[in-house]
Write an enzyme that holds these catalytic residues in place. Structure first.
Site, PDB file in Angstrom:
ATOM      1  N   SER A  14       5.452   4.486  -0.538  1.00 48.54           N
ATOM      2  CA  SER A  14       4.238   4.374   0.288  1.00 48.54           C
ATOM      3  C   SER A  14       4.335   3.273   1.327  1.00 48.54           C
ATOM      4  O   SER A  14       3.395   3.069   2.101  1.00 48.54           O
ATOM      5  CB  SER A  14       3.015   4.128  -0.614  1.00 48.54           C
ATOM      6  OG  SER A  14       3.109   2.848  -1.223  1.00 48.54           O
ATOM      7  N   SER A  15       5.459   2.544   1.356  1.00 44.41           N
ATOM      8  CA  SER A  15       5.528   1.393   2.264  1.00 44.41           C
ATOM      9  C   SER A  15       6.982   1.042   2.599  1.00 44.41           C
ATOM     10  O   SER A  15       7.912   1.428   1.878  1.00 44.41           O
ATOM     11  CB  SER A  15       4.856   0.181   1.582  1.00 44.41           C
ATOM     12  OG  SER A  15       4.945  -0.973   2.377  1.00 44.41           O
ATOM     13  N   GLY A  16       7.151   0.363   3.698  1.00 49.93           N
ATOM     14  CA  GLY A  16       8.428  -0.264   4.047  1.00 49.93           C
ATOM     15  C   GLY A  16       9.634   0.667   4.030  1.00 49.93           C
ATOM     16  O   GLY A  16       9.613   1.751   4.603  1.00 49.93           O
ATOM     17  N   ARG A  37       1.657   2.438  -6.713  1.00 46.92           N
ATOM     18  CA  ARG A  37       0.413   2.230  -7.457  1.00 46.92           C
ATOM     19  C   ARG A  37      -0.848   2.560  -6.658  1.00 46.92           C
ATOM     20  O   ARG A  37      -1.748   3.234  -7.129  1.00 46.92           O
ATOM     21  CB  ARG A  37       0.307   0.768  -7.929  1.00 46.92           C
ATOM     22  CG  ARG A  37       1.264   0.400  -9.041  1.00 46.92           C
ATOM     23  CD  ARG A  37       1.363  -1.087  -9.194  1.00 46.92           C
ATOM     24  NE  ARG A  37       1.667  -1.693  -7.895  1.00 46.92           N
ATOM     25  CZ  ARG A  37       1.645  -2.980  -7.625  1.00 46.92           C
ATOM     26  NH1 ARG A  37       1.312  -3.831  -8.559  1.00 46.92           N
ATOM     27  NH2 ARG A  37       1.958  -3.426  -6.422  1.00 46.92           N
ATOM     28  N   LYS A  41      -2.830   3.580  -0.034  1.00 42.66           N
ATOM     29  CA  LYS A  41      -1.547   3.462   0.695  1.00 42.66           C
ATOM     30  C   LYS A  41      -0.733   4.747   0.549  1.00 42.66           C
ATOM     31  O   LYS A  41      -0.070   5.198   1.471  1.00 42.66           O
ATOM     32  CB  LYS A  41      -0.726   2.278   0.150  1.00 42.66           C
ATOM     33  CG  LYS A  41      -1.071   0.939   0.773  1.00 42.66           C
ATOM     34  CD  LYS A  41       0.056  -0.081   0.576  1.00 42.66           C
ATOM     35  CE  LYS A  41       0.209  -0.565  -0.836  1.00 42.66           C
ATOM     36  NZ  LYS A  41       1.260  -1.562  -1.064  1.00 42.66           N
ATOM     37  N   SER A 144      18.907  -2.356  -4.163  1.00 43.67           N
ATOM     38  CA  SER A 144      19.113  -3.754  -4.562  1.00 43.67           C
ATOM     39  C   SER A 144      18.747  -4.621  -3.367  1.00 43.67           C
ATOM     40  O   SER A 144      17.695  -4.436  -2.739  1.00 43.67           O
ATOM     41  CB  SER A 144      20.559  -3.949  -5.013  1.00 43.67           C
ATOM     42  OG  SER A 144      20.831  -5.281  -5.336  1.00 43.67           O
ATOM     43  N   TYR A 158      13.979 -13.454  -8.101  1.00 38.23           N
ATOM     44  CA  TYR A 158      14.264 -12.148  -7.488  1.00 38.23           C
ATOM     45  C   TYR A 158      15.737 -11.754  -7.586  1.00 38.23           C
ATOM     46  O   TYR A 158      16.061 -10.633  -8.012  1.00 38.23           O
ATOM     47  CB  TYR A 158      13.822 -12.231  -6.032  1.00 38.23           C
ATOM     48  CG  TYR A 158      14.075 -11.024  -5.174  1.00 38.23           C
ATOM     49  CD1 TYR A 158      13.315  -9.866  -5.315  1.00 38.23           C
ATOM     50  CD2 TYR A 158      15.050 -11.039  -4.167  1.00 38.23           C
ATOM     51  CE1 TYR A 158      13.528  -8.758  -4.502  1.00 38.23           C
ATOM     52  CE2 TYR A 158      15.260  -9.943  -3.345  1.00 38.23           C
ATOM     53  CZ  TYR A 158      14.501  -8.807  -3.515  1.00 38.23           C
ATOM     54  OH  TYR A 158      14.712  -7.719  -2.701  1.00 38.23           O
ATOM     55  N   LYS A 162      18.009  -8.128  -8.873  1.00 38.55           N
ATOM     56  CA  LYS A 162      18.806  -7.287  -7.987  1.00 38.55           C
ATOM     57  C   LYS A 162      20.276  -7.285  -8.415  1.00 38.55           C
ATOM     58  O   LYS A 162      20.991  -6.314  -8.189  1.00 38.55           O
ATOM     59  CB  LYS A 162      18.633  -7.751  -6.535  1.00 38.55           C
ATOM     60  CG  LYS A 162      17.189  -7.595  -6.031  1.00 38.55           C
ATOM     61  CD  LYS A 162      16.768  -6.140  -6.007  1.00 38.55           C
ATOM     62  CE  LYS A 162      15.395  -5.915  -5.434  1.00 38.55           C
ATOM     63  NZ  LYS A 162      15.035  -4.496  -5.312  1.00 38.55           N
TER      64      LYS A 162
HETATM   65  N1  LIG Z   1      12.070  -6.158   3.033  1.00 38.84           N
HETATM   66  C1  LIG Z   1      13.192  -6.780   2.790  1.00 38.84           C
HETATM   67  O1  LIG Z   1      13.564  -7.740   3.506  1.00 38.84           O
HETATM   68  C2  LIG Z   1      14.094  -6.312   1.667  1.00 38.84           C
HETATM   69  C3  LIG Z   1      15.411  -6.795   1.654  1.00 38.84           C
HETATM   70  C4  LIG Z   1      16.257  -6.403   0.615  1.00 38.84           C
HETATM   71  C5  LIG Z   1      15.788  -5.544  -0.368  1.00 38.84           C
HETATM   72  N2  LIG Z   1      14.503  -5.088  -0.335  1.00 38.84           N
HETATM   73  C6  LIG Z   1      14.066  -4.195  -1.404  1.00 38.84           C
HETATM   74  O2  LIG Z   1      13.679  -2.952  -0.847  1.00 38.84           O
HETATM   75  C7  LIG Z   1      12.665  -2.355  -1.663  1.00 38.84           C
HETATM   76  C8  LIG Z   1      11.500  -1.981  -0.792  1.00 38.84           C
HETATM   77  O3  LIG Z   1      10.963  -3.179  -0.230  1.00 38.84           O
HETATM   78  P1  LIG Z   1      10.018  -3.174   1.045  1.00 38.84           P
HETATM   79  O4  LIG Z   1      10.345  -4.382   1.805  1.00 38.84           O
HETATM   80  O5  LIG Z   1      10.038  -1.835   1.656  1.00 38.84           O
HETATM   81  O6  LIG Z   1       8.621  -3.468   0.301  1.00 38.84           O
HETATM   82  P2  LIG Z   1       7.117  -2.995   0.577  1.00 38.84           P
HETATM   83  O7  LIG Z   1       6.917  -2.578   1.977  1.00 38.84           O
HETATM   84  O8  LIG Z   1       6.259  -4.055  -0.013  1.00 38.84           O
HETATM   85  O9  LIG Z   1       7.020  -1.694  -0.361  1.00 38.84           O
HETATM   86  C9  LIG Z   1       7.100  -1.814  -1.750  1.00 38.84           C
HETATM   87  C10 LIG Z   1       6.700  -0.486  -2.346  1.00 38.84           C
HETATM   88  O10 LIG Z   1       6.818  -0.579  -3.765  1.00 38.84           O
HETATM   89  C11 LIG Z   1       5.572  -0.221  -4.365  1.00 38.84           C
HETATM   90  N3  LIG Z   1       5.428  -0.969  -5.606  1.00 38.84           N
HETATM   91  C12 LIG Z   1       5.394  -2.315  -5.782  1.00 38.84           C
HETATM   92  N4  LIG Z   1       5.215  -2.612  -7.072  1.00 38.84           N
HETATM   93  C13 LIG Z   1       5.150  -1.413  -7.737  1.00 38.84           C
HETATM   94  C14 LIG Z   1       4.964  -1.043  -9.089  1.00 38.84           C
HETATM   95  N5  LIG Z   1       4.807  -1.950 -10.055  1.00 38.84           N
HETATM   96  N6  LIG Z   1       4.936   0.282  -9.408  1.00 38.84           N
HETATM   97  C15 LIG Z   1       5.095   1.220  -8.441  1.00 38.84           C
HETATM   98  N7  LIG Z   1       5.264   0.930  -7.148  1.00 38.84           N
HETATM   99  C16 LIG Z   1       5.297  -0.378  -6.804  1.00 38.84           C
HETATM  100  C17 LIG Z   1       4.530  -0.569  -3.313  1.00 38.84           C
HETATM  101  O11 LIG Z   1       3.291   0.131  -3.463  1.00 38.84           O
HETATM  102  P3  LIG Z   1       2.104  -0.456  -4.399  1.00 38.84           P
HETATM  103  O12 LIG Z   1       2.032  -1.927  -4.164  1.00 38.84           O
HETATM  104  O13 LIG Z   1       0.889   0.298  -3.965  1.00 38.84           O
HETATM  105  O14 LIG Z   1       2.493  -0.117  -5.797  1.00 38.84           O
HETATM  106  C18 LIG Z   1       5.254  -0.103  -2.062  1.00 38.84           C
HETATM  107  O15 LIG Z   1       5.180   1.303  -1.948  1.00 38.84           O
HETATM  108  C19 LIG Z   1      12.334  -3.381  -2.745  1.00 38.84           C
HETATM  109  O16 LIG Z   1      13.008  -3.060  -3.931  1.00 38.84           O
HETATM  110  C20 LIG Z   1      12.848  -4.677  -2.155  1.00 38.84           C
HETATM  111  O17 LIG Z   1      13.168  -5.617  -3.138  1.00 38.84           O
HETATM  112  C21 LIG Z   1      13.645  -5.447   0.661  1.00 38.84           C
END
Ligand SMILES: NC(=O)c1ccc[n+]([C@@H]2O[C@H](COP(=O)([O-])OP(=O)(O)OC[C@H]3O[C@@H](n4cnc5c(N)ncnc54)[C@H](OP(=O)(O)O)[C@@H]3O)[C@@H](O)[C@H]2O)c1
Length: 272
Positions: A14-16, A37, A41, A144, A158, A162
């Site tokens: 739903s995001s990112g 969740r 969103k 990861s 964190y 990962k």
């Molecule tokens: N952004 C970065 O710089 C970055 C870099 C490296 C890796 N990552 C990894 O990439 C992945 C996506 O990150 P993003 O940056 O796209 O984050 P984001 O935009 O915050 O999206 C996170 C998503 O996970 C869902 N989520 C969070 N907790 C949850 C739970 N307990 N159960 C089910 N869904 C859950 C959120 O929806 P709800 O809150 O509504 O549940 C949302 O859909 C993550 O694993 C993150 O660690 C991100």
């Protein structure tokens, strides 16, 4: 890999990064099940993904579940399978990150981050794998992070989650090969998403300075690399030169990187 009429289940869709990957896969003909969740969103993302579809016949489901609650994620994946059919792709993008100084982070943050990032991915995989193995086809994509290759100042809650995903993906790769189920692991760099925005609110100054040495990607850019990696059946998907070097050489270059990052942290410390 052809995506037409395939079924992709995406946790955190739903995001990112998860949402951008869902949009791209929908534009290539995939049917999508989003799991996260927050219902609001999910519904908003569903509408965006439907708008990106190649054909109106492709279904997009929005299912609410907390991946850290095993019964919830099992029920969500069962519901996706009952409605659309067995998954060809499972992408575990649901994740959280709370940077901070080790001693100042409440213990609950360590526990929650492991529960969501590691066990949430594990439960999702265990729920989707039996039907993939039965059909002798399917692909698991674990998300990861660059922080899953080297531990980074301020990411003590964190990084280990990962790293754990990397261990899981590496173990599963060989074990699942005979069953025809592929495994990929993604190491995204800093990516402009709501998660990164939230992280920036609690990041120690030292972590900010270290992160500032690398460029921030768009979620769409990372999604393109993920989809390309799936098409090529790559095990490691490391977007960009920095992540590629880190993925290939992390143990070799860690001493040099640690020296460089220590200098950055010490400089920040002096002016604090
Ligand atoms: N952004 C970065 O710089 C970055 C870099 C490296 C890796 N990552 C990894 O990439 C992945 C996506 O990150 P993003 O940056 O796209 O984050 P984001 O935009 O915050 O999206 C996170 C998503 O996970 C869902 N989520 C969070 N907790 C949850 C739970 N307990 N159960 C089910 N869904 C859950 C959120 O929806 P709800 O809150 O509504 O549940 C949302 O859909 C993550 O694993 C993150 O660690 C991100």
């Amino acid at each position: 890999m052809k995506f037409e009429r395939q079924h992709a289940i995406i946790t955190g869709g739903s995001s990112g990064i998860g949402k951008a990957t869902a949009q791209l896969l929908a534009s290539k003909g995939c049917q999508i099940s989003l799991i996260a969740r927050t219902q609001g969103k999910l519904e908003a993302a569903k509408a965006e993904i439907e708008a990106a579809r190649a054909s109106p016949n492709q279904r997009v489901l929005a299912i609410s579940a907390d991946v850290s609650e095993r019964m919830q994620i099992e029920a969500a994946i069962k519901s996706a399978i009952d409605q659309i059919g067995p998954p060809d792709l499972l992408i575990t993008s649901a994740g959280i990150a709370r940077p901070g100084y080790f001693q100042q982070l409440p213990i609950e943050v360590f526990e929650r981050t492991m529960a969501v990032n590691y066990f949430g991915s594990l439960y999702s995989i265990r729920a989707a794998l039996p039907v993939m193995e039965e059909r002798q086809q399917g692909h698991l994509v674990l998300v990861s992070s660059g922080a899953g290759l080297i531990g980074i100042y301020g990411y003590s809650a964190y990084s280990p989650t990962k790293f754990a995903l990397r261990g899981l993906a590496e173990s599963l790769r060989g074990e699942l090969k005979p069953s025809g189920v592929g495994v990929s692991i993604v190491y995204p760099p800093d990516t402009d998403t709501p998660q990164l925005e939230a992280e920036n609110k609690t990041k120690p100054l030292e972590t900010k300075a270290i992160a500032g040495t690398a460029k921030t990607w768009s979620a769409q850019g990372v999604a393109r690399e993920i989809v390309r990696g799936i098409e090529k059946q790559s095990f490691a998907i490391a977007p960009g030169l920095e992540m590629t070097l880190l993925e290939r050489l992390h143990s070799l270059i860690a001493p040099g990187l640690n020296w460089y990052f220590d200098r950055i942290a010490a400089k920040v410390d002096r002016v604090k």
